[in-house]
Write a protein that holds these residues in place. Structure first.
Motif, PDB file in Angstrom:
ATOM      1  N   VAL A 144       0.839  -1.197   0.000  1.00 13.92           N
ATOM      2  CA  VAL A 144       0.000   0.000   0.000  1.00 13.92           C
ATOM      3  C   VAL A 144       0.875   1.249   0.000  1.00 13.92           C
ATOM      4  O   VAL A 144       0.615   2.218  -0.723  1.00 13.92           O
ATOM      5  CB  VAL A 144      -0.950  -0.008   1.218  1.00 13.92           C
ATOM      6  CG1 VAL A 144      -1.667   1.340   1.335  1.00 13.92           C
ATOM      7  CG2 VAL A 144      -1.974  -1.143   1.088  1.00 13.92           C
ATOM      8  N   GLY A 145       1.929   1.232   0.797  1.00 13.46           N
ATOM      9  CA  GLY A 145       2.811   2.390   0.838  1.00 13.46           C
ATOM     10  C   GLY A 145       3.447   2.674  -0.513  1.00 13.46           C
ATOM     11  O   GLY A 145       3.558   3.820  -0.932  1.00 13.46           O
ATOM     12  N   ARG A 146       3.909   1.606  -1.217  1.00 13.59           N
ATOM     13  CA  ARG A 146       4.490   1.808  -2.549  1.00 13.59           C
ATOM     14  C   ARG A 146       3.476   2.400  -3.515  1.00 13.59           C
ATOM     15  O   ARG A 146       3.787   3.265  -4.331  1.00 13.59           O
ATOM     16  CB  ARG A 146       5.021   0.477  -3.087  1.00 13.59           C
ATOM     17  CG  ARG A 146       6.326   0.026  -2.460  1.00 13.59           C
ATOM     18  CD  ARG A 146       6.973  -1.072  -3.275  1.00 13.59           C
ATOM     19  NE  ARG A 146       6.102  -2.239  -3.411  1.00 13.59           N
ATOM     20  CZ  ARG A 146       6.061  -3.256  -2.543  1.00 13.59           C
ATOM     21  NH1 ARG A 146       6.834  -3.209  -1.476  1.00 13.59           N
ATOM     22  NH2 ARG A 146       5.252  -4.267  -2.740  1.00 13.59           N
ATOM     23  N   ARG A 147       2.210   1.905  -3.430  1.00 13.61           N
ATOM     24  CA  ARG A 147       1.174   2.390  -4.349  1.00 13.61           C
ATOM     25  C   ARG A 147       0.898   3.871  -4.112  1.00 13.61           C
ATOM     26  O   ARG A 147       0.726   4.631  -5.073  1.00 13.61           O
ATOM     27  CB  ARG A 147      -0.114   1.572  -4.143  1.00 13.61           C
ATOM     28  CG  ARG A 147      -1.284   2.032  -4.991  1.00 13.61           C
ATOM     29  CD  ARG A 147      -0.952   2.022  -6.447  1.00 13.61           C
ATOM     30  NE  ARG A 147      -2.069   2.453  -7.276  1.00 13.61           N
ATOM     31  CZ  ARG A 147      -1.966   2.953  -8.488  1.00 13.61           C
ATOM     32  NH1 ARG A 147      -0.759   3.109  -9.043  1.00 13.61           N
ATOM     33  NH2 ARG A 147      -3.046   3.297  -9.179  1.00 13.61           N
ATOM     34  N   LEU A 148       0.890   4.318  -2.850  1.00 16.16           N
ATOM     35  CA  LEU A 148       0.638   5.727  -2.574  1.00 16.16           C
ATOM     36  C   LEU A 148       1.751   6.599  -3.134  1.00 16.16           C
ATOM     37  O   LEU A 148       1.503   7.695  -3.640  1.00 16.16           O
ATOM     38  CB  LEU A 148       0.506   5.952  -1.070  1.00 16.16           C
ATOM     39  CG  LEU A 148      -0.735   5.347  -0.401  1.00 16.16           C
ATOM     40  CD1 LEU A 148      -0.762   5.721   1.069  1.00 16.16           C
ATOM     41  CD2 LEU A 148      -2.011   5.803  -1.083  1.00 16.16           C
ATOM     42  N   ARG A 149       2.993   6.130  -3.048  1.00 18.07           N
ATOM     43  CA  ARG A 149       4.089   6.913  -3.624  1.00 18.07           C
ATOM     44  C   ARG A 149       3.959   7.016  -5.134  1.00 18.07           C
ATOM     45  O   ARG A 149       4.303   8.027  -5.741  1.00 18.07           O
ATOM     46  CB  ARG A 149       5.429   6.293  -3.225  1.00 18.07           C
ATOM     47  CG  ARG A 149       5.792   6.515  -1.753  1.00 18.07           C
ATOM     48  CD  ARG A 149       7.237   6.157  -1.462  1.00 18.07           C
ATOM     49  NE  ARG A 149       7.486   4.722  -1.609  1.00 18.07           N
ATOM     50  CZ  ARG A 149       7.299   3.834  -0.642  1.00 18.07           C
ATOM     51  NH1 ARG A 149       6.857   4.236   0.553  1.00 18.07           N
ATOM     52  NH2 ARG A 149       7.555   2.566  -0.846  1.00 18.07           N
ATOM     53  N   GLU A 150       3.443   5.954  -5.745  1.00 17.12           N
ATOM     54  CA  GLU A 150       3.219   5.986  -7.200  1.00 17.12           C
ATOM     55  C   GLU A 150       2.139   6.992  -7.560  1.00 17.12           C
ATOM     56  O   GLU A 150       2.227   7.669  -8.594  1.00 17.12           O
ATOM     57  CB  GLU A 150       2.830   4.592  -7.701  1.00 17.12           C
ATOM     58  CG  GLU A 150       3.958   3.559  -7.607  1.00 17.12           C
ATOM     59  CD  GLU A 150       3.463   2.159  -7.924  1.00 17.12           C
ATOM     60  OE1 GLU A 150       2.245   2.012  -8.209  1.00 17.12           O
ATOM     61  OE2 GLU A 150       4.288   1.213  -7.890  1.00 17.12           O
ATOM     62  N   LEU A 151       1.100   7.105  -6.739  1.00 12.40           N
ATOM     63  CA  LEU A 151       0.005   8.019  -7.048  1.00 12.40           C
ATOM     64  C   LEU A 151       0.437   9.481  -6.951  1.00 12.40           C
ATOM     65  O   LEU A 151      -0.177  10.355  -7.586  1.00 12.40           O
ATOM     66  CB  LEU A 151      -1.173   7.758  -6.094  1.00 12.40           C
ATOM     67  CG  LEU A 151      -1.897   6.419  -6.314  1.00 12.40           C
ATOM     68  CD1 LEU A 151      -2.941   6.199  -5.236  1.00 12.40           C
ATOM     69  CD2 LEU A 151      -2.556   6.363  -7.698  1.00 12.40           C
ATOM     70  N   ALA A 152       1.444   9.767  -6.133  1.00 12.17           N
ATOM     71  CA  ALA A 152       2.015  11.111  -6.053  1.00 12.17           C
ATOM     72  C   ALA A 152       0.970  12.174  -5.780  1.00 12.17           C
ATOM     73  O   ALA A 152       0.911  13.210  -6.442  1.00 12.17           O
ATOM     74  CB  ALA A 152       2.782  11.435  -7.330  1.00 12.17           C
ATOM     75  N   GLY A 153       0.076  11.902  -4.810  1.00 11.25           N
ATOM     76  CA  GLY A 153      -0.902  12.900  -4.403  1.00 11.25           C
ATOM     77  C   GLY A 153      -2.244  12.787  -5.106  1.00 11.25           C
ATOM     78  O   GLY A 153      -3.193  13.501  -4.750  1.00 11.25           O
ATOM     79  N   GLN A 154      -2.367  11.921  -6.103  1.00 12.53           N
ATOM     80  CA  GLN A 154      -3.627  11.749  -6.821  1.00 12.53           C
ATOM     81  C   GLN A 154      -4.412  10.586  -6.231  1.00 12.53           C
ATOM     82  O   GLN A 154      -3.859   9.707  -5.566  1.00 12.53           O
ATOM     83  CB  GLN A 154      -3.360  11.481  -8.308  1.00 12.53           C
ATOM     84  CG  GLN A 154      -2.572  12.599  -8.997  1.00 12.53           C
ATOM     85  CD  GLN A 154      -3.308  13.917  -8.964  1.00 12.53           C
ATOM     86  OE1 GLN A 154      -4.519  13.961  -9.230  1.00 12.53           O
ATOM     87  NE2 GLN A 154      -2.595  14.985  -8.628  1.00 12.53           N
ATOM     88  N   ASP A 155      -5.743  10.559  -6.467  1.00 12.39           N
ATOM     89  CA  ASP A 155      -6.556   9.406  -6.102  1.00 12.39           C
ATOM     90  C   ASP A 155      -6.299   8.291  -7.107  1.00 12.39           C
ATOM     91  O   ASP A 155      -5.928   8.534  -8.259  1.00 12.39           O
ATOM     92  CB  ASP A 155      -8.043   9.766  -6.127  1.00 12.39           C
ATOM     93  CG  ASP A 155      -8.404  10.767  -5.038  1.00 12.39           C
ATOM     94  OD1 ASP A 155      -7.490  11.131  -4.256  1.00 12.39           O
ATOM     95  OD2 ASP A 155      -9.577  11.179  -4.975  1.00 12.39           O
ATOM     96  N   GLY A 156      -6.541   7.057  -6.660  1.00  7.78           N
ATOM     97  CA  GLY A 156      -6.346   5.956  -7.583  1.00  7.78           C
ATOM     98  C   GLY A 156      -6.680   4.633  -6.955  1.00  7.78           C
ATOM     99  O   GLY A 156      -6.844   4.516  -5.732  1.00  7.78           O
TER     100      GLY A 156
END
Length: 593
Positions: A108-120
């Motif tokens: 989950v943490g890796r995915r949030l870094r990928e989103l870079a502030g966007q929803d997804g």
């Protein structure tokens, strides 16, 4: 920094079962929300009422961590949802909530870094639907809410979830604004306190600078006037109100200004004086010892004297210490000036002494001695000083001259490659010069030779050779260090031509060579036995006692000595030569005692 802020946000109210909103109504709303979690599927009207209550509770909570926990605990009020994780933005980093499920935390943490502030979308094994929803304010991203569902949410349920997210983000914005206001108020208070402290410091510095200017001005006047040590102690007493004094490095008083001067001034204890000098030298700045505040005068690492204030009542403050330090600097300049004059005088003395040792005309020598303040019309002694750990350079020559003056010797000096030569107008004390130089140099490995008295300038070259002879005899004796007078050498005054010991060695080998070889081969002590026998005047009992042997053993040794050496102890000439040989072997050639 981020870790400490996160700990503050998440754990600020953890010691009181979670921090509730301020006000009784807020506390009741939040408590009700915690007691009754909503069901997985909630009717639309009931869900809206639950979201409305949650919204009011969120805005009553001033703590960002508590707001995120409330949103995570009650996300099911918006539909068939479960909060997988929550994150707050702290100093630019996403910091996970302690409530997060740890099973898939890294993914989950890796995915949030990928989103870079966007929803997804977020993939969590075992759930068909997952979403990372940003908690955004007007100026920044406050964090993320990661939500999963075991079934695909309806449009109405998605709308309700979006409402929950917006309310949570708005509550975080309010909490963030309040926290920033508090921090700004604290920073403003800190800045005001710092400004007040700086203002006080500025006032103190200005007063300090005023005092420093006064000290500088007074000491500059003292230096310009050329008043010497007396002027410096007067100025220091005027600045501090305390008695001021100057001592030489040996503890003898040179100047005192102020009341309560001891009369007579105490005679210094050399051991205590050295201990005091070492104690003060280890510290930076003036040092208090008993009722005195002491500063050493050491312009080039060499202690020239002591400047002190008598402060029996402990009244000295930082201004007193400052005045003492500046006065010590002025005194150092004065003493360096005196030292330079002394070096000039030393050079004049050296040229005169060099000529006297080589032999010079009396009329010229008398005139030059009067010019440097020395009376050559008196009888004189030549003194030779050699120290094993000091080369005979200008520094050591100055040290010898200063120490000789301190012990009361009136002298002129020069130096040679390995020793210093003094021409003194009185017989030196047997131990005073040696002991004072041992303290000054820090070692007792020194030798001093003193000539017989000279009553004529023409005798001085010969007396110089006598002093060298006395020094050589001492250096080759069992006790190498100390003072030896030529007129006390007795027999050794005629033994050996200067530093050439070949004739002495030949003489000793002729009379004792076989005994020395025997002792070396058999680890015996025949030569020492013979020496003790002569030292005891031929007395058997005294000789046996001094060697700690039986009388019969001594008789046997003396018989073996006759057999080995081939010399008869009963023969007067043999006995004299053997006695002289043992004495030369022991004292001049350094044989074992």
């Amino acid at each position: 920094m981020a870790g400490s802020r996160a700990h503050h946000l998440y754990h600020r109210g953890s010691d009181r079962e979670g921090s509730l909103p301020r006000g009784s109504a807020g506390r009741r709303r939040t408590a009700a929300l915690r007691r009754s979690r909503p069901p997985a599927r909630t009717p639309g009207r009931h869900a809206l009422r639950g979201l409305s209550a949650l919204s009011r509770a969120l805005f009553d909570v001033p703590d960002e961590g508590e707001i995120l926990r409330l949103a995570m605990d009650h996300v099911a009020a918006a539909g068939p949802y479960r909060a997988e994780a929550g994150y707050l933005t702290v100093d630019g980093d996403l910091v996970p909530s302690p409530r997060n499920r740890q099973t898939h935390a890294s993914a989950v943490g890796r995915r949030l870094r990928e989103l870079a502030g966007q929803d997804g979308p977020v993939t969590v094994p075992g759930t068909p639907w997952g979403r990372a929803l940003g908690l955004r304010g007007l100026e920044r991203l406050h964090g993320y809410l990661v939500v999963t569902s075991r079934s695909r949410p309806t449009a109405a349920e998605r709308s309700q979830l979006a409402t929950l997210v917006r309310h949570t983000a708005a509550a975080l914005s309010v909490a963030f604004a309040h926290r920033r206001q508090r921090e700004d108020a604290l920073e403003l208070h800190r800045l005001r306190e710092e400004r007040t402290a700086l203002q006080r410091q500025l006032i103190s510095v200005m007063a300090e600078l005023g005092y420093q200017r006064a000290v500088h001005a007074l000491m500059a006047d003292v230096a310009a006037s050329g008043g010497g040590e007396e002027a410096i102690t007067r100025a220091l007493h005027r600045l501090t109100g305390l008695p001021a004094l100057v001592e030489d490095r040996f503890g003898r008083l040179r100047s005192w200004t102020g009341p309560s001067r001891p009369d007579p001034y105490p005679e210094p204890d050399p051991v205590r004086q050295e201990e005091m000098l070492h104690t003060v030298a280890r510290e930076v700045g003036p040092v208090r010892i008993k009722d005195r505040l002491i500063s050493l005068v050491r312009p080039h690492g060499e202690t020239l004297g002591v400047l002190a204030l008598v402060d029996a009542r402990g009244e000295a403050d930082e201004h007193t210490v400052l005045a003492l330090a500046h006065a010590a600097t002025s005194l150092a300049l004065e003493l360096v000036h005196l030292r330079n004059l002394a070096e000039v005088e030393l050079r004049l003395h050296r040229e005169l002494v060099d000529d006297l040792l080589a032999g010079t005309g009396a009329a010229s020598a008398y005139a030059r001695s009067e010019a440097v303040g020395h009376d050559l019309h008196r009888s004189h002694y030549v003194v030779v000083v050699q120290w094993s750990n000091r080369s005979a350079d200008d520094s050591f020559a100055q040290t010898v001259g200063r120490v000789a003056s301190a012990v009361g010797m009136r002298s002129m000096l020069t130096r040679r490659s390995d020793h210093v030569v003094l021409i003194a107008d009185d017989r030196p004390h047997a131990r005073a010069l040696y002991e004072a130089l041992a303290r000054e140099t820090g070692t007792r490995s020194g030798t001093i030779g003193v000539s017989a008295p000279s009553y004529s300038l023409d005798d001085i070259p010969h007396r110089y050779r006598e002093a060298q002879r006395a020094l050589d005899v001492r250096r080759h004796s069992r006790e190498r260090y100390g003072t030896t007078f030529f007129d006390e050498l007795g027999l050794y005054r005629i033994l050996g031509p200067g530093n050439d010991y070949r004739e002495l060695e030949t003489f000793v080998h002729e009379w004792l060579g076989q005994l020395i070889d025997y002792d070396s081969r058999h680890h015996a002590a025949m030569v020492e036995t013979l020496s003790r026998y002569f030292d005891s005047g031929g007395n058997y009992d005294e000789t046996a006692d001094s060697l700690a042997i039986h009388r019969s053993t001594l008789r046997y040794r003396l018989q073996r000595i006759r057999e080995i050496s081939g010399h008869d102890l009963a023969n007067v000439e043999d006995r004299l030569n053997l006695q002289v040989a043992t004495r030369v072997w022991k004292i001049v050639l350094g044989g074992p005692g």
